[in-house]
Design an enzyme around this catalytic site. Structure first.
Site, PDB file in Angstrom:
ATOM      1  N   CYS A 276      24.796 -28.572 -21.400  1.00 30.62           N
ATOM      2  CA  CYS A 276      24.553 -27.151 -21.687  1.00 30.62           C
ATOM      3  C   CYS A 276      23.877 -26.423 -20.532  1.00 30.62           C
ATOM      4  O   CYS A 276      23.337 -25.324 -20.707  1.00 30.62           O
ATOM      5  CB  CYS A 276      23.713 -27.019 -22.947  1.00 30.62           C
ATOM      6  SG  CYS A 276      24.486 -27.762 -24.394  1.00 30.62           S
TER       7      CYS A 276
ATOM      8  N   CYS B 111      16.461 -22.656 -27.575  1.00 29.30           N
ATOM      9  CA  CYS B 111      17.062 -23.800 -28.238  1.00 29.30           C
ATOM     10  C   CYS B 111      16.613 -23.937 -29.678  1.00 29.30           C
ATOM     11  O   CYS B 111      17.082 -24.796 -30.395  1.00 29.30           O
ATOM     12  CB  CYS B 111      16.700 -25.067 -27.482  1.00 29.30           C
ATOM     13  SG  CYS B 111      14.943 -25.315 -27.363  1.00 29.30           S
TER      14      CYS B 111
HETATM   15  S1  SF4 Z   1      20.307 -30.425 -27.913  1.00 30.09           S
HETATM   16 FE1  SF4 Z   1      20.992 -28.320 -27.510  1.00 30.09          FE
HETATM   17  S2  SF4 Z   1      20.863 -28.127 -25.302  1.00 30.09           S
HETATM   18 FE2  SF4 Z   1      20.873 -30.353 -25.788  1.00 30.09          FE
HETATM   19  S3  SF4 Z   1      23.034 -31.036 -25.744  1.00 30.09           S
HETATM   20 FE3  SF4 Z   1      22.569 -30.407 -27.826  1.00 30.09          FE
HETATM   21  S4  SF4 Z   1      23.222 -28.252 -27.914  1.00 30.09           S
HETATM   22 FE4  SF4 Z   1      22.987 -28.782 -25.756  1.00 30.09          FE
END
Ligand code: SF4
Length: 244
Positions: free
Chosen positions: A206, A228
Site C-alpha cells: 500500500c 489506516c
Molecule cells: S494493513 Fe492496511 S496498509 Fe497494511 S497491507 Fe493491509 S490494507 Fe495495506
C-alpha cells in the site's frame, strides 16, 4: 464487573479535563518537556507507538534521552518492507531502546485481504493488534504531526482516545523542516527507503514512492485514504478522512 463501555466513559471523564489542563500548561513547551510530562503523568502505564517509518527516529531519539525502558509498540503487520524491519532493529540498537514490542496480527488474516478490502485488512492487521496491546496501558504517545493530513491540523498535544486513555502528541506542532533539522543535528539513521523517494512508509503493498508530493502521499496511492484507522475519536469513531 464493570461493563467496558461504562469503564471507558468513566476513564474519559477523568482524562478529558486533565488533557485540557496539560494542553494549557504545555502549549508552548518543547517536545522533550511534553514527553517528560506524559511519562510523569502515567509512570509505567504509557507506551509509545511507532511505525519505525520515515521520521520515527525523532520521537524515538527524544524518548531514548529520557527513558529507554518505556515500551515501544510497533505494528508488525506482516506486510512491511524488509527494510523497515531491518531499520527497526538497527535504530533500536542505535538508540539503546530496551522494550520494543512487535504487534503481530492473527495468523488467519488472509495474505491477499488488502487486494479485496483495505479497510478490513487495516482493521485486522493494525487496529485490532494495537487495541489489544494498549489494553494494558492508560496512555499512548504518538509521533503524529499537524502538517501531515487535513484531519490532523487541529490535533492537540494531549487528548483522550476512544477508550478514555491519555494520548500524547509531542511533535504535533513540528514542521517537516523541524524534523529534518533534528535528524541532521543528531546524526540519526534514516529509513533506507527515504532515499528511494518514499516520504511516508507503511505496508509494502500500500506504499509507493511519491517524489515532490505531500507528507502522506504514496500511502494507499490508489485510494483517497490518508489514515489506516488506528486513530479514533473520543467517542470511539474510527477517524478516516476522505480527500476532497
Ligand atoms: S494493513 Fe492496511 S496498509 Fe497494511 S497491507 Fe493491509 S490494507 Fe495495506
Amino acid at each position: 464487573m464493570q461493563p467496558l463501555r461504562e469503564l471507558n466513559v468513566s476513564r474519559a471523564q477523568a482524562v478529558v479535563p486533565e488533557a485540557a489542563r496539560l494542553n494549557e500548561r504545555f502549549a508552548q513547551a518543547p517536545a522533550d518537556e511534553i514527553l517528560r510530562a506524559a511519562l510523569s503523568a502515567l509512570p509505567g502505564r504509557i507506551a509509545l507507538v511507532s511505525s519505525f517509518g520515515a521520521d520515527s527516529a525523532v520521537l524515538l531519539h527524544l524518548l531514548a534521552q529520557i527513558d529507554r525502558d518505556v515500551p515501544v509498540l510497533m505494528l508488525e503487520t506482516q506486510m512491511l518492507f524488509a527494510e523497515t524491519l531491518q531499520y527497526q532493529r538497527d535504530l533500536s540498537a542505535h538508540l539503546g531502546l530496551r522494550d520494543v514490542r512487535l504487534l503481530v496480527p492473527d495468523p488467519d488474516v488472509p495474505d491477499d485481504l488488502h487486494r479485496r478490502d483495505t479497510k478490513a485488512c487495516c482493521q485486522l492487521r493494525k487496529v485490532a493488534p494495537l487495541e489489544c496491546a494498549l489494553a494494558e496501558f492508560d496512555g499512548s504517545i504518538t509521533g503524529r504531526k499537524r502538517f501531515q493530513t487535513g484531519q490532523r491540523t487541529q490535533m492537540p498535544l494531549f487528548e483522550a482516545d476512544h477508550a478514555g486513555r491519555l494520548r500524547v502528541n509531542p511533535l504535533a506542532s513540528w514542521s517537516a523542516q523541524d524534523l529534518s533539522d533534528h535528524l541532521r543535528a543528531h546524526d540519526l539513521p534514516r529509513h533506507p527507503l527515504v532515499a528511494q523517494g518514499y516520504p511516508s512508509i507503511g505496508c509494502a503493498p500500500c506504499t509507493q514512492p511519491a517524489f515532490g508530493e505531500d507528507a502522506r502521499a504514496g500511502r494507499w496511492a490508489d485510494e483517497s485514504r490518508e489514515e489506516c484507522g488506528i486513530h479514533f475519536a473520543p467517542d470511539g469513531r474510527i477517524i478516516r478522512r476522505k480527500a476532497g
